[in-house]
Write an enzyme that holds these catalytic residues in place. Structure first.
Site, PDB file in Angstrom:
ATOM      1  N   GLU A   1       3.236   4.480   5.571  1.00  0.00           N
ATOM      2  CA  GLU A   1       2.590   3.197   5.844  1.00  0.00           C
ATOM      3  C   GLU A   1       3.485   2.017   5.492  1.00  0.00           C
ATOM      4  O   GLU A   1       3.538   1.018   6.206  1.00  0.00           O
ATOM      5  CB  GLU A   1       1.268   3.087   5.072  1.00  0.00           C
TER       6      GLU A   1
ATOM      7  N   HIS B   1     -10.730   7.258   0.121  1.00  0.00           N
ATOM      8  CA  HIS B   1     -10.480   6.845   1.499  1.00  0.00           C
ATOM      9  C   HIS B   1     -11.367   5.682   1.945  1.00  0.00           C
ATOM     10  O   HIS B   1     -11.225   5.205   3.057  1.00  0.00           O
ATOM     11  CB  HIS B   1     -10.689   8.029   2.446  1.00  0.00           C
TER      12      HIS B   1
END
Lengths: 714, 714
Positions: free
Chosen positions: B462, B525
């Site tokens: 990321e 998450h």
């Protein structure tokens, strides 16, 4: 239909990538590739009669507990557990030292599943091994509200789970922290006649963990530190969510690890090569001066005739039809959630064995206490987390007569005081020790050959620093790690900070250069939004002390909050020691530091934090000279203030006083909460600028004059 | 006192680490070590008469411009410029293709100083090369308010600076993005007879950049993609802020880069080995299928008799005495800020040369336009940033009759529409393309051998994804990169997102699974604080669309905002197409989607964003049945709403209506701004939980029933 041993192998094994080299054991720096292939039968001959069958049964039990749980939840990741079941079985059943009836036994081996999405592997293993935390009912409640088997391993839900994983790479870096803690404590407390600290850290990581930068940072450090008791299994299954790893990950991972100073081994047949797995772990344990990476090539979703070796088995239930096909393929003719009796019997020995392991160790610690009283007291404090009495008396106190100083300097005094008073206090900086002021003067550097020391040199690796610190904190209740960088670079480590908060790990984040006050380095280095971005995070304390007493108070709070991390934002620039600040005030999060009003009704309330509190106090003095009644509030920690009683909050911010001004060198967003609709916020609603600090403060209106003018405008 | 050539060399060169190997040029995968030593005189014989002396003079000019600027500012980093001046001179004067009078000429070579603290190297070079952006006055205003020479290179302050660097590793990853853009555009637009895109990307990185995980992520991708025109110089000076890099960085960096698929070269004498530097760059340019890392061993603070090769020269002014000693040592008998005439003369040729380079290219583009009309139009749109007319008509529109859908799916329709309409639209996901729904269906994957394609596969990286996207966006005004992951993992890439905001780079961050609504994966998450942490960041748009029309509107805004990035938070779960939502509404940030009141005085205002807007709308319907007048406001983008007129804001949130409820599946912190003191915020002030999404919504009170009950309580 393929039989079990004919199940698809991974592309790498199939393509012959990395051909078999001669075995070169005992030469730690050479990459060793274990022979592949159908060695299973030969291998298992060395086991007791019937053992091979039980192993096979156990491995399939693990696979189908995962398959069935995911199927029932209609959600989850069966692929990894199916592929890693052989590794999981061998590691837990044959190598891991633990006591299932006391998951917190100090000298246990640590096991981390960094590829946390494969958590059913861990839950199945914990269940078989006899942990009370994962019963059959828990397995059946996989991924359900209130269960102890959430969608990723969570240390705060499931005893036996060491750390919370899922965000990739974190668990691996946590494991480096756990191994660091072991090496440090072993060096400090072991004696030639009594090895009281002696365990391994095992971690399974996947392709995703490998790709994440945090794992490279942590690996580089683990190699540098020579963490010989860290053994990492790289589940090389060649599949990630988007398909073959070939689309984005073609590096030579083993060669990279060698470059990072690791010993590496490749088990080419992780699907059925039980003996290869055993040999690799033995070899890894024999390598004492380097961490070992064992690349275990597996087939994701092993056994599933139509889905193995595809991304579709990574993160979805197999579906009724494919479950049936897989059961047929692996000759598993059982109802869902079945554990064969022989598998139960086989695993049952861990309960006694675990109890014995702990009992032996308990005997040792008794002997240790007799022989090494001082060390035993320190070690027990680290194990129990009980703080030595009077530890907080060591924190310095100040009066307004003390010279102005930067809170980063005052912080260093606290760090040194605490390290002297608390045996488990250790930490370091991401290559900014002399800027963050974080060196412990009485200790040397924790290094490969001096692991007993307490200054950790993380290099410029903020993210791994945070995650390693989480691992250290979660190793033992009495280990209190701090870690430091510039406040703006919390952005680099935010994923690790979030896990600190979620895990409830007591890490102290020492973040200096906390505003535009750092001056010339400019906007890339000037935090403006970080205070709020951390105030928004649950279960973490964001403290911004204003002077010496508040800095001491902030450290006291950070140490006392055993179940949550603290971030301390500290100044680069000198700040005056203020009258009215106190550690007791900090404990309340917000408090009045000066007031010339009576009846809880000042004309105006000025609120400041950190370096701006002194500006606010000066402005208050001026306003008071003009005959105003002015209250000054230090709002050093919003989270703590919110936890106070409504009565206390009203005593600080009386509802009827609507003239309020906040002054903080950061974005004003969020201050509405305390200044209300009629208040004004003075702050920095833009990125900073490169110039001397005083100039920036002036240009952006963070001045006594502007506070006075704003007050008069209200 | 040491003479110049006797100045301290780095420990590595001195210790003989990495002995000289036979030259193995032309075998790209083999590490090449160039011969070290006193080859300078021989080398320079190949140059025109007097050239060696001018080079020496030029190099010392660069060194002392850095020394003098830092001295005047009493702040800065002289060490790197002093050590890298030879490399800087050779690269800029002999290799880099640029036009100083048009820093934005499209086909220029890109140069990035990833070790941004050494910015005086870049400023000195830009000054000598004739850029108008760095005059002598600018050098004298180094690190001062309003100057064009801030403490780290900033693209928005100084033409000639390609990207903003300082936070370590970012510039390097930006360079990977710049090189990707070149490779992509070259593949799309070059013709056998007309090479219209043909430039190199050069980047200098230091030990700090090497340690940062983001650089390993980016390097792994650069190797995977075979970015042959990316040439990285690793300034190997063995000193970081905390002292010798030996305390935290002992990996074999070159071996790591080889494992990542790079060609590597080691210039052992970066201090005086001009010919070695030249040879290395030539060799690197000759390697077409791999990026090259040139490790250049230098002495930090070269020339300073007492401070060279120590951390004290890294980030502080030398001090008057040491400046004098250094000047004596390097025989530099000049006033501060002196540029010798022969050095000026020498560099002056770049003005004509640069003009010629651009003129030649301009001729080529005219020819290209004639021959390849369609491609030329696309390329010109990419170069100018001008959007094709009617581009936004391609964005889909919806009515309440359209089926409910997840905004991540609706997003994919937008992405595909935009990629069709806008030639410079490209991007990808961090291994979540099929979850983020980001694949462009009409294109294949951007890969080593298919660089003309537009789906970028970032792998689970990321941070590098964000930084690479910044590089792509800053390559050409018409390149619009998007990049995607789960919203919670903005935490992994926050440092890159912040630089998007600071640089003003138009990256579209496509962030799906934007709340507890993702369900079973659990709290690791589930973003809860990310909306606020990004709303707190300056110069970025945080958009959370509620349905199809808002998703289209969000993309329109993202494309139109050329000077700032946008983050789109998108749902995993299906959402109804609402009546009253619109792209025009999104452009205002907040707007009324339904209201049964009159006279701008509803009984209550219900505010929602994203997936909760449908809950709010349903609650409003129920309340209206009870006879209440209810206004529903979608606050899709706070930043845009704040930019509206006071009158408009009052028309949406009339001051006299104090009954207000906000509903958002995230922390409530910050909502005080819109709900006021009497309002109520319904949200999630804790971490989430692993369970089916509907269950979590219910347990945490994000329900129509709770909104109604709360409304009645007001």
């Amino acid at each position: 239909m393929a039989t079990a041993t004919q199940a698809p192998t991974s592309p790498a094994a199939a393509s012959g990538r990395g051909s078999v080299l001669p075995l070169l054991r005992g030469r730690p720096s050479t990459r060793v590739r274990l022979a592949v292939g159908r060695r299973r039968q030969t291998a298992l001959r060395a086991q007791p009669p019937g053992a091979a069958e039980v192993v096979e049964q156990s491995v399939n039990t693990i696979r189908f507990l995962a398959v069935d749980s995911v199927e029932k939840a209609k959600s989850g990741h069966p692929g990894l557990p199916m592929g890693c079941a052989p590794l999981g079985h061998v590691l837990f059943d044959e190598f891991l030292r633990f006591n299932p009836k006391n998951p917190y036994w100090f000298d246990r081996d640590r096991f981390i599943l960094s590829a946390g999405h494969g958590c059913m592997l861990q839950y199945a293993l914990l269940h078989l091994a006899g942990y009370d935390s994962v019963t059959m009912d828990d397995l059946k409640a996989f991924r359900q509200w209130g269960s102890r088997t959430p969608g990723h391993p969570e240390n705060f839900e499931t005893p036996g789970v060491e750390v919370t994983t899922g965000p990739l790479g974190q668990g691996f870096a946590n494991a480096v922290g756990l191994a660091l803690a072991e090496k440090h404590l072993a060096a400090r407390f072991n004696k030639p006649d009594l090895k009281i600290v002696d365990h391994h850290t095992y971690v399974i990581l996947g392709d995703g963990c490998q790709m994440e930068g945090v794992s490279n940072e942590a690996s580089s450090l683990a190699g540098h530190w020579g963490l010989g008791k860290l053994i990492a299994f790289y589940d090389d299954n060649h599949i990630s969510i988007d398909g073959s790893t070939g689309i984005a990950f073609t590096e030579d991972a083993l060669a990279r690890y060698e470059a990072l100073g690791w010993h590496t081994i490749w088990v080419k047949n992780g699907n059925t090569g039980y003996d290869d797995i055993r040999a690799a772990i033995k070899e890894a344990k024999a390598v004492k001066d380097k961490p070992t990476l064992i690349k275990v090539t597996t087939t994701i979703g092993y056994g599933s005739p139509n889905k193995a070796n595809t991304y579709s088995v990574h993160g979805s239930a197999l579906g009724t039809k494919e479950v049936e096909a897989t059961k047929n393929n692996l000759s598993w003719h059982h109802e869902p959630f079945h554990v064969p009796d022989e598998v139960k019997r086989h695993w049952s020995h861990h309960i006694d064995e675990g109890a014995s392991l702990e009992a032996e160790w308990n005997k040792k610690i008794v002997e240790y206490e007799k022989k090494y009283r001082q060390e035993a007291a320190e070690l027990k404090s680290i194990i129990s987390g009980e703080l030595p009495s009077g530890w907080d008396n060591s924190l310095p106190k100040y009066t307004p007569e003390n010279p102005a100083d930067a809170t980063r300097n005052l912080s260093q005094q606290c760090l040194n005081a605490l390290a002297k008073a608390i045996p488990g206090f250790l930490g370091g900086s991401a290559d900014l020790a002399t800027s963050n002021m974080t060196l412990l003067k009485m200790f040397g550097d924790f290094q490969k050959d001096t692991p007993e020391e307490r200054n950790i040199r993380f290099g410029v690796r903020e993210h791994a620093m945070g995650a390693i610190s989480n691992g250290i904190a979660l190793h033992s209740p009495g280990l209190i790690p701090y870690c430091a960088t510039f406040f703006v670079f919390t952005d680099y480590m935010r994923a690790a900070i979030r896990l600190s908060a979620l895990c409830g790990s007591r890490v102290i984040f020492v973040m200096t250069h906390d505003s535009i006050g750092l001056g010339e380095d400019g906007p890339t280095h000037q935090p403006v939004e970080q205070l709020f971005s951390l105030r928004a995070m649950p279960n973490i304390l964001m403290l911004r002390p204003a002077d010496g007493n508040e800095t001491s108070g902030a450290y006291k709070i950070a140490v006392l909050n055993r179940q949550r991390p603290s971030v301390l934002a500290l100044s680069r620039q000198k700040l005056q020691q203020l009258k009215g600040t106190s550690a007791e005030g900090v404990a309340k999060g917000g408090y009045i530091i000066s007031d010339n009003s009576s009846g809880n009704k000042p004309d105006i309330i000025l609120i400041g934090t950190g370096s701006e509190l002194e500006i606010v106090e000066k402005a208050a003095d001026e306003l008071r000279k003009d005959g105003k009644t002015v209250r000054v509030v230090s709002l050093v920690c919003w989270e703590l203030f919110e936890e106070q009683s409504e009565k206390y909050k009203e005593s600080v911010f009386p509802s009827e006083v609507t003239s309020r001004i906040s002054v903080e060198a950061g974005v004003t967003f969020g201050w509405e909460k305390y200044i209300g609709e009629k208040g004004k916020a003075i702050g920095v609603d833009r990125f900073g600028s490169s110039a001397p600090a005083g100039k920036i403060y002036k240009e952006l209106g963070l001045t006594v004059e502007n506070v006075i003018a704003t007050a008069k405008s209200l």
